[in-house]
Design a protein around this motif. Structure first.
Motif, PDB file in Angstrom:
ATOM      1  N   PHE A   5      -9.740 -11.265 -54.451  1.00  0.00           N
ATOM      2  CA  PHE A   5     -10.891 -10.778 -53.699  1.00  0.00           C
ATOM      3  C   PHE A   5     -10.789 -11.155 -52.222  1.00  0.00           C
ATOM      4  CE2 PHE A   5     -13.097 -10.367 -57.864  1.00  0.00           C
ATOM      5  CZ  PHE A   5     -13.595  -9.092 -57.706  1.00  0.00           C
ATOM      6  N   ARG A   6     -10.392 -12.396 -51.950  1.00  0.00           N
ATOM      7  CA  ARG A   6     -10.327 -12.833 -50.550  1.00  0.00           C
ATOM      8  C   ARG A   6      -9.257 -12.072 -49.774  1.00  0.00           C
ATOM      9  NH1 ARG A   6     -11.436 -18.220 -53.024  1.00  0.00           N
ATOM     10  NH2 ARG A   6     -13.632 -18.619 -52.527  1.00  0.00           N
ATOM     11  N   LEU A   7      -8.215 -11.637 -50.440  1.00  0.00           N
ATOM     12  CA  LEU A   7      -7.173 -10.855 -49.778  1.00  0.00           C
ATOM     13  C   LEU A   7      -7.596  -9.407 -49.521  1.00  0.00           C
ATOM     14  CD1 LEU A   7      -3.978 -12.105 -51.674  1.00  0.00           C
ATOM     15  CD2 LEU A   7      -4.584 -12.577 -49.289  1.00  0.00           C
ATOM     16  N   GLY A   8      -8.756  -9.017 -50.035  1.00  0.00           N
ATOM     17  CA  GLY A   8      -9.226  -7.652 -49.826  1.00  0.00           C
ATOM     18  C   GLY A   8      -8.532  -6.621 -50.694  1.00  0.00           C
ATOM     19  N   LEU A   9      -7.848  -7.063 -51.737  1.00  0.00           N
ATOM     20  CA  LEU A   9      -7.104  -6.123 -52.570  1.00  0.00           C
ATOM     21  C   LEU A   9      -8.018  -5.183 -53.345  1.00  0.00           C
ATOM     22  CD1 LEU A   9      -4.328  -8.521 -53.905  1.00  0.00           C
ATOM     23  CD2 LEU A   9      -4.044  -6.652 -52.270  1.00  0.00           C
ATOM     24  N   PHE A  10      -9.205  -5.639 -53.694  1.00  0.00           N
ATOM     25  CA  PHE A  10     -10.123  -4.768 -54.428  1.00  0.00           C
ATOM     26  C   PHE A  10     -10.658  -3.644 -53.536  1.00  0.00           C
ATOM     27  CE2 PHE A  10      -9.992  -8.271 -57.335  1.00  0.00           C
ATOM     28  CZ  PHE A  10     -10.215  -7.702 -58.590  1.00  0.00           C
ATOM     29  N   GLU A  11     -10.647  -3.852 -52.226  1.00  0.00           N
ATOM     30  CA  GLU A  11     -11.079  -2.793 -51.310  1.00  0.00           C
ATOM     31  C   GLU A  11      -9.946  -1.799 -51.047  1.00  0.00           C
ATOM     32  OE1 GLU A  11     -13.884  -4.768 -52.038  1.00  0.00           O
ATOM     33  OE2 GLU A  11     -12.669  -6.120 -50.811  1.00  0.00           O
ATOM     34  N   ASN A  12      -8.720  -2.312 -50.819  1.00  0.00           N
ATOM     35  CA  ASN A  12      -7.604  -1.399 -50.541  1.00  0.00           C
ATOM     36  C   ASN A  12      -6.276  -2.132 -50.694  1.00  0.00           C
ATOM     37  OD1 ASN A  12      -5.893   0.620 -49.758  1.00  0.00           O
ATOM     38  ND2 ASN A  12      -6.454   0.556 -47.597  1.00  0.00           N
ATOM     39  N   PRO A  13      -5.586  -1.913 -51.810  1.00  0.00           N
ATOM     40  CA  PRO A  13      -4.283  -2.543 -51.986  1.00  0.00           C
ATOM     41  C   PRO A  13      -3.113  -1.674 -51.502  1.00  0.00           C
ATOM     42  CG  PRO A  13      -4.910  -1.494 -54.027  1.00  0.00           C
ATOM     43  CD  PRO A  13      -6.017  -1.199 -53.035  1.00  0.00           C
ATOM     44  N   TYR A  14      -3.416  -0.501 -50.981  1.00  0.00           N
ATOM     45  CA  TYR A  14      -2.368   0.455 -50.634  1.00  0.00           C
ATOM     46  C   TYR A  14      -1.863   0.246 -49.207  1.00  0.00           C
ATOM     47  CZ  TYR A  14      -3.618   2.864 -54.915  1.00  0.00           C
ATOM     48  OH  TYR A  14      -3.853   3.181 -56.236  1.00  0.00           O
ATOM     49  N   VAL A  15      -0.630   0.702 -48.967  1.00  0.00           N
ATOM     50  CA  VAL A  15      -0.013   0.576 -47.645  1.00  0.00           C
ATOM     51  C   VAL A  15       0.456   1.943 -47.173  1.00  0.00           C
ATOM     52  CG1 VAL A  15       0.666  -1.822 -47.959  1.00  0.00           C
ATOM     53  CG2 VAL A  15       2.225  -0.023 -48.696  1.00  0.00           C
ATOM     54  N   ASP A  16       0.754   2.027 -45.889  1.00  0.00           N
ATOM     55  CA  ASP A  16       1.175   3.278 -45.263  1.00  0.00           C
ATOM     56  C   ASP A  16       2.692   3.264 -45.071  1.00  0.00           C
ATOM     57  OD1 ASP A  16       1.861   4.853 -42.626  1.00  0.00           O
ATOM     58  OD2 ASP A  16      -0.070   5.659 -43.312  1.00  0.00           O
ATOM     59  N   GLU A  17       3.371   4.255 -45.619  1.00  0.00           N
ATOM     60  CA  GLU A  17       4.834   4.288 -45.535  1.00  0.00           C
ATOM     61  C   GLU A  17       5.317   4.347 -44.088  1.00  0.00           C
ATOM     62  OE1 GLU A  17       6.765   7.220 -47.950  1.00  0.00           O
ATOM     63  OE2 GLU A  17       5.425   6.874 -49.652  1.00  0.00           O
ATOM     64  N   ASP A  18       4.663   5.142 -43.262  1.00  0.00           N
ATOM     65  CA  ASP A  18       5.074   5.242 -41.859  1.00  0.00           C
ATOM     66  C   ASP A  18       4.897   3.901 -41.149  1.00  0.00           C
ATOM     67  OD1 ASP A  18       5.687   7.919 -42.171  1.00  0.00           O
ATOM     68  OD2 ASP A  18       3.723   8.611 -41.480  1.00  0.00           O
ATOM     69  N   GLU A  19       3.788   3.238 -41.432  1.00  0.00           N
ATOM     70  CA  GLU A  19       3.542   1.931 -40.818  1.00  0.00           C
ATOM     71  C   GLU A  19       4.575   0.908 -41.297  1.00  0.00           C
ATOM     72  OE1 GLU A  19       1.656  -0.767 -38.315  1.00  0.00           O
ATOM     73  OE2 GLU A  19       1.407   1.412 -38.476  1.00  0.00           O
ATOM     74  N   ALA A  20       4.948   0.973 -42.570  1.00  0.00           N
ATOM     75  CA  ALA A  20       5.973   0.064 -43.087  1.00  0.00           C
ATOM     76  C   ALA A  20       7.294   0.271 -42.359  1.00  0.00           C
ATOM     77  CB  ALA A  20       6.146   0.268 -44.590  1.00  0.00           C
ATOM     78  N   ALA A  21       7.687   1.538 -42.189  1.00  0.00           N
ATOM     79  CA  ALA A  21       8.953   1.842 -41.521  1.00  0.00           C
ATOM     80  C   ALA A  21       8.930   1.396 -40.064  1.00  0.00           C
ATOM     81  CB  ALA A  21       9.238   3.334 -41.615  1.00  0.00           C
ATOM     82  N   ALA A  22       7.750   1.484 -39.434  1.00  0.00           N
ATOM     83  CA  ALA A  22       7.633   1.106 -38.026  1.00  0.00           C
ATOM     84  C   ALA A  22       7.555  -0.401 -37.827  1.00  0.00           C
ATOM     85  CB  ALA A  22       6.405   1.772 -37.413  1.00  0.00           C
ATOM     86  N   THR A  23       7.053  -1.133 -38.813  1.00  0.00           N
ATOM     87  CA  THR A  23       6.798  -2.568 -38.658  1.00  0.00           C
ATOM     88  C   THR A  23       7.968  -3.421 -39.097  1.00  0.00           C
ATOM     89  OG1 THR A  23       4.418  -2.225 -38.990  1.00  0.00           O
ATOM     90  CG2 THR A  23       5.258  -4.459 -39.335  1.00  0.00           C
ATOM     91  N   VAL A  24       8.541  -3.131 -40.264  1.00  0.00           N
ATOM     92  CA  VAL A  24       9.602  -3.980 -40.818  1.00  0.00           C
ATOM     93  C   VAL A  24      10.861  -3.866 -39.949  1.00  0.00           C
ATOM     94  CG1 VAL A  24      11.116  -4.370 -42.792  1.00  0.00           C
ATOM     95  CG2 VAL A  24       8.693  -3.862 -43.153  1.00  0.00           C
ATOM     96  N   GLY A  25      11.331  -5.009 -39.462  1.00  0.00           N
ATOM     97  CA  GLY A  25      12.523  -5.011 -38.625  1.00  0.00           C
ATOM     98  C   GLY A  25      12.307  -4.426 -37.245  1.00  0.00           C
ATOM     99  N   ARG A  26      11.076  -4.455 -36.760  1.00  0.00           N
ATOM    100  CA  ARG A  26      10.762  -3.943 -35.424  1.00  0.00           C
ATOM    101  C   ARG A  26      11.671  -4.595 -34.381  1.00  0.00           C
ATOM    102  NH1 ARG A  26       4.540  -4.690 -34.110  1.00  0.00           N
ATOM    103  NH2 ARG A  26       5.291  -6.180 -32.539  1.00  0.00           N
ATOM    104  N   ASP A  27      12.028  -3.859 -33.335  1.00  0.00           N
ATOM    105  CA  ASP A  27      13.000  -4.362 -32.366  1.00  0.00           C
ATOM    106  C   ASP A  27      12.584  -5.701 -31.775  1.00  0.00           C
ATOM    107  OD1 ASP A  27      14.629  -2.200 -32.775  1.00  0.00           O
ATOM    108  OD2 ASP A  27      14.034  -1.124 -30.942  1.00  0.00           O
ATOM    109  N   ASP A  28      11.311  -5.839 -31.377  1.00  0.00           N
ATOM    110  CA  ASP A  28      10.903  -7.101 -30.760  1.00  0.00           C
ATOM    111  C   ASP A  28      10.902  -8.240 -31.766  1.00  0.00           C
ATOM    112  OD1 ASP A  28       8.718  -5.728 -31.939  1.00  0.00           O
ATOM    113  OD2 ASP A  28       7.286  -6.928 -30.807  1.00  0.00           O
TER     114      ASP A  28
END
Length: 611
Positions: A403-426
């Motif tokens: 509950f504290r992690l907010g998983l009951f509200e939204n456990p889903y992620v955005d594929e585009d955001e994942a591709a943009a965030t993981v291994g970001r250049d900076d």
């Protein structure tokens, strides 16, 4: 991906997780966590509550689908453990492409929505931002930004840098749906032969405490929330002092010893990490031998089974009321292919799986790591050996974290955001700089370092591409201005038991033949040696002839050469003592931080003139 939301008459958006057409209290985002937990707990079947108490390995399909057959490590099809066994916690192994990882996470959460109350899954991971690939401990970075091992972070002596690393790792984890970290490791690296030191912050309890809290804050924030990764801090009450340095994953390494009487040093990081709000704590496998705490002898059984340790020390004395997760496979033997690794039931090997599980619950643990044998716990309840109230106690703690992690509200992620965030250049640039800066200069003669640009370089275990950025690669030491050789800290290879080949254990001495060959190189050109210190090494023979010796703790070849040339100044300082000899190691108490007369002491690290 966005969850399907419903709206009440007064405009409150919610997820109808049990499909009954109304917003129940556990689905109401406005209510306190405690109220939501109690409402949901009262609705769950025994089978659902029991499922919460298991966390096992899961493998992702390479195309982003859930794996519907047993994997190389995972034992059951995904739908079996989610829909039939009601498990909602999984430790994920290989994740390659971040877009596929996000797609898999979403597919897993969609599967969880088909359960009676739609309890979202919590995906956890071992560390995966450095270099060591060991399926029992950690994974190399792959698509994630790559940083030094925790020992290398400790070599930087910078709590802000550690918190910054953890915050970046948090962002990358969250992007692909990982919401729990089976780290930080707070064990003290006091026994130089132990195989798991790379994942620690070194030997000093004060430094380990400072960096451990910074690490936790980077992942969790000041409190758990919708952007947090929940940490399981380990290994309570300190897993470093293994007898003769042998690891407790294996039967021959089951004993944890305190010949120097330094138990308090090993315990020291845990009260601050509890105060800082760690979501979970994991006891180690080790079986304490001749350990007396507060005048009471501790029973010589593995810490995960030990009520004196989990309930008496952790819960009652230190006041911890969060989730206790056992280390992996305390109940059943682990069968992988044709290999079997015995259950780590140290001191209670005589008990059957029912008896081991019962003892773990009596000790005070909440969740069984590496297990999916829900039928055993259901049978213990049916036999009256475990009460449903005891199950509720653990389920309550586990649900509160979700509950504290907010998983009951939204456990889903955005594929585009994942591709943009993981291994970001900076992120990669910061990790690379940390790799170079953490290099620790132990010895150099005659101003040999930093290396000049444009030298003719003979190299071993260094990529030609990295050499070419700074000089000209030559094939023979006789033709070189300098030789650069990378060595791995010595160990005794073993492979009889599953996982054993990944654990570097045994002697810290380099083979005499290797030393003789390096001395021949040094006779014809100046020799610079880097030793990759995943644990200490006896460097004494190298000092006779090497012009420079450095230690690294997770640095790629390019980062190493940037450090050796001063392109990025190396500022590392040793996170542990380096012994003079194996005789000194054998005479040293496994629980004692440091030596009276080390070759190089904790904190040693020379600075280069890079002006």
């Amino acid at each position: 991906m966005r969850p399907e939301l419903h709206t009440t008459e007064d405009g409150v958006a919610y997820r109808d997780l049990n499909g009954n057409g109304r917003m129940d209290p556990y689905e109401d985002p406005r209510l306190p966590v405690e109220v939501r937990v109690e409402d949901l707990l009262g609705r769950l079947s025994l089978e659902e509550k029991v499922g919460l108490m298991f966390q096992t390995v899961i493998e992702a399909g390479s195309d982003g689908t859930v794996l519907e057959h047993p994997g190389s490590i995972s034992k059951s099809p995904t739908s079996t453990v989610v829909l039939d066994k009601h498990l909602t916690h999984f430790n994920v192994h290989a994740l390659d492409d971040p877009r596929m990882a996000a797609r898999w996470s979403n597919a897993l959460q969609a599967l969880a929505e088909r359960t009676p109350h739609g309890i979202p899954v919590t995906v956890s991971t071992d560390p995966r931002h450095a270099f060591i690939e060991n399926v029992g401990v950690s994974f190399s970075a792959g698509a994630f930004s790559q940083w030094p091992e925790p020992l290398g972070l400790a070599a930087l002596r910078d709590a802000d840098a550690v918190r910054r690393f953890a915050d970046i790792a948090r962002q990358e984890y969250v992007a692909v749906g990982i919401r729990a970290a089976l780290h930080p490791t707070l064990d003290l690296a006091t026994e130089p032969r132990w195989a798991r030191q790379a994942g620690t912050f070194g030997q000093d309890p004060d430094l380990v405490t400072e960096l451990g809290v910074a690490y936790l804050k980077g992942f969790q924030g000041d409190s758990l929330g919708s952007g947090s990764v929940a940490c399981t801090s380990k290994h309570f009450p300190g897993g470093g002092p293994q007898k003769d340095g042998e690891d407790a994953h294996f039967p021959y390494g089951r004993e944890q010893v305190y010949p120097g009487g330094r138990f308090a040093d090993h315990l020291k990081p845990f009260p601050p990490i509890i105060e800082a709000g760690t979501a979970g704590i994991m006891p180690y496998y080790g079986m304490p031998v001749d350990l007396v705490v507060d005048g009471v002898e501790i029973e010589p059984i593995g810490f995960g089974y030990n009520k004196q340790v989990v309930t008496g020390l952790l819960r009652e004395k230190l006041g911890y009321d969060g989730v206790v997760v056992t280390d992996w496979e305390l109940v059943n033997d682990n069968h992988v292919g044709d290999q079997v690794l015995p259950a780590r039931a140290w001191g209670v090997e005589h008990l059957d799986p029912h008896g081991r599980m019962e003892l773990i619950l009596e000790a005070g643990a909440d969740q069984f790591g590496g297990e999916e044998c829900v039928e055993i716990l259901l049978d213990l309840v049916a036999q009256g050996r475990v009460t449903e109230a005891r199950v509720d106690e653990s389920a309550r703690r586990i649900l509160a974290v979700k509950f504290r992690l907010g998983l009951f509200e939204n456990p889903y992620v955005d594929e585009d955001e994942a591709a943009a965030t993981v291994g970001r250049d900076d992120f990669r640039e910061e990790g690379y700089a940390a790799q170079a800066r953490s290099v620790t200069v132990l010895h150099h003669e005659g101003g040999r370092l930093p290396l000049e640009h444009g030298l003719r370089i003979y190299a071993e275990q260094v990529s030609p591409e990295a050499v070419a950025r700074h000089g000209k690669l030559v094939d023979r030491p006789e033709d070189a201005d300098v030789a650069v050789v990378r060595l791995t800290a010595p160990f005794d290879p073993r492979s009889d038991l599953f996982l054993e080949s990944w654990f570097h254990q045994g002697s810290l001495d380099f083979p005499p033949g290797l030393v003789a060959r390096l001395e021949r190189i040094a006779a014809v050109c100046p020799l610079v040696v880097d030793v990759v210190l995943d644990r200490p090494a006896v460097l004494t023979p190298l000092l006779r002839f090497a012009s420079a010796v450095v230690g690294s703790f997770g640095s790629c070849d390019d980062a190493l050469l940037d450090a050796l040339t001063g392109t990025i100044a190396p500022v590392g300082r040793l996170p542990f003592d380096l012994p003079r000899s194996m005789d000194q190691v054998r005479a040293h108490g496994e629980d004692v931080p440091g030596y009276d007369d080390p070759l190089f002491p904790f904190g040693h690290g020379l600075r280069l003139d890079t002006e």
